[in-house]
Design an enzyme around this catalytic site. Sequence first.
Site, PDB file in Angstrom:
ATOM      1  N   SER A 262      -2.568  10.917   4.004  1.00 39.37           N
ATOM      2  CA  SER A 262      -1.216  10.953   4.562  1.00 39.37           C
ATOM      3  C   SER A 262      -0.626   9.556   4.548  1.00 39.37           C
ATOM      4  CB  SER A 262      -1.236  11.464   6.005  1.00 39.37           C
ATOM      5  OG  SER A 262      -1.643  10.440   6.898  1.00 39.37           O
ATOM      6  N   ASP A 263       0.690   9.464   4.490  1.00 41.65           N
ATOM      7  CA  ASP A 263       1.317   8.191   4.813  1.00 41.65           C
ATOM      8  C   ASP A 263       1.067   7.940   6.298  1.00 41.65           C
ATOM      9  OD1 ASP A 263       2.755   5.848   4.662  1.00 41.65           O
ATOM     10  OD2 ASP A 263       4.407   6.728   3.543  1.00 41.65           O
ATOM     11  N   TRP A 264       1.190   6.699   6.706  1.00 42.46           N
ATOM     12  CA  TRP A 264       0.792   6.300   8.054  1.00 42.46           C
ATOM     13  C   TRP A 264       1.772   6.891   9.075  1.00 42.46           C
ATOM     14  CZ3 TRP A 264      -2.182   5.258   4.485  1.00 42.46           C
ATOM     15  CH2 TRP A 264      -3.296   4.431   4.582  1.00 42.46           C
TER      16      TRP A 264
END
Length: 653
Positions: free
Chosen positions: A156-158
């Site tokens: 995932s993106d952060w």
Amino acid sequence: ALAATWNRALAHSTGKLLGKEARGRGKDMILAPGINMMRSPLCGRSFEYMGEDPYLVSELVVPLVQGIEENDVSSCVKHFAVNNQETRRLDVDVEVSERALREIYLPGFEAAVRRGKAKGIMGAYNKLRGTHCCHHDSLLNQILRGEWGFEGIVVSDWGGVHDTEEALMNGLDIEMSVTNDFDKYYMAQPLIDLIECGEVDKKTALAKIDEKVRHILNVMNELHMLDGERSAGGYNDYSDKASLRQTARESIVLLKNDKNILPLDRKRIKKLLVVGENANRQHASGGGSAEIKALYEITPLMGIQMLLGGNTEVVYKPGYFNEDNGNIWASTGDSENGQADSLDQDNVESPAPVAIEVSPEQKQHRLEMNEKYMREALEAAKDADAVVFVGGLTHDYDTEGQDRADMKLPYDQDRLISELLKVRPDTVVTLVAGSPVDMSAWLGDVSSLVYSWYAGMEGGMALAEVIFGDVNPSGHLPETFPISEKDCPAVVLGEFPGGDKVHYNEDIFVGYRYFDTYDVPVAFPFGYGLSYTDFVMTGIRAEVVEDTVESKAVKVSFDISNIGSRAGAAVAQIYVADKYPKVKKAAKELKAFEKIYLEAGETREISLMLEREAFTYYDEASHQFRVDAGSYMLLLAKNAEEIMDITEIELKA
């Protein structure tokens, strides 16, 4: 910068260097490359990406990924998918046709996975048709894993995860965020609670968890993390520096040289004036999560001084005011945790691109300092043998977490450039930036114009070498430079930045596909770039080698000559145009290119192959790419506007 080289070999060597450095630091994954499409020139993260054309992106991302992963380091190709703006980036919902998604926004990712064998993919913050991309069934399960056969890790993106059950079921392997309360992550204790309370079938859930662990272990095994037989990595000062500099050299784009002022003759210049705050600024430490701790970074001023040595007096005047004037290591306003700041809800809900805000007192101070610096620069220009202006953007503008409000140059640079050109019409204007800027205020007055990028640790040296002729420029624009952001198709036909939902009404007409098809004038076209020599491309001819429903192969040949007095490199571009399209198509599309090095007076025959993909479009009714029978024009070009020769072929369905 890398995309502007149009050089597959340099993409590979750059990736190899990145992977080698990461391996030397004991890192197993690089959170790169970013390959989101340039839908708008105002996107704050455009400087991280690779232009507006899916074919160009695909051809460069494959060797880049391969180079990274030769070192037992995983790439993490991002942001999957349609992450084309920073405004409301955490919750913006993108509505885009399936055809545009397949033809424009997904090909780079598909190439990275299928041909590049990328081991990592990062999901995007935004939503696609109502669902967040980091746990999107269609994107991750059906397309990425189902159609493309991806067996690597989806990260995932952060802070990009918003639902535990969707994250469990829809293809995500690793959840990342910006806080250290790890038990509260969606795929931590909430996942255990979800299973234990019976909201999801336990057998199904455990099978999904096993699948995620298997993906992670597969990549760990391929990276030799389990057997310990990883490559050593590291940094070789001489060879790696040479590789960096060559990429930087080939990225620099010569946009104008009307009076052949360039290259400057160092033997005739005893006093050189360098104007512009970007001449003395380093950029590696800014921009958001793209920032790095570089071993060093040569600024343009440093590069010029190093190249000229003590034989020329180099006078520097900033010319315009930025609070960080004189501090080449200045922060660009990022805090200790810039990533966390960029997820701040106030920024997330911003309804429009964020402009840099200043108080009335700051504004007055800037005006006064600008006037002072401008006067000093104009006075110094009068008795200099040559004047080089180095301006452009900084990571106050090219940055994660916010889009630019417009394409205008900041810090009142337009006025400074205009005034400099009045005093010294021979001023060489150089812009350092990661995205296009509006040059209309002075473009008609400047004779010599060079576009550099955030070109890495050797960027300043490479720029100096181009200005003084040690290097013949060979960069070409990986994106169209519109006259104004108001001409951009995302603004004219679609929505940018929009509200909580953004409609991509421009459909497939992104970048030059729009400007060409709708005859919209531009400042500089896609693929444009000049040289200190000149090239002629002629005699295009095509042979249909294979023509079946499943397979097409067309051999395209042409002659290219260097008719100038020095060696150089040209980028030959092949565009395909459907002469009688049965569906609406762009006027032409890039489908092949080659960077060709020629000695002065040399002529070569070049042959390129066009496969089935060069003639396809995505048919939404049948959910597949198809080729229509008919006539296709093959255009040999120097750029999207400068067509050198045309031939025609007939294809069966």
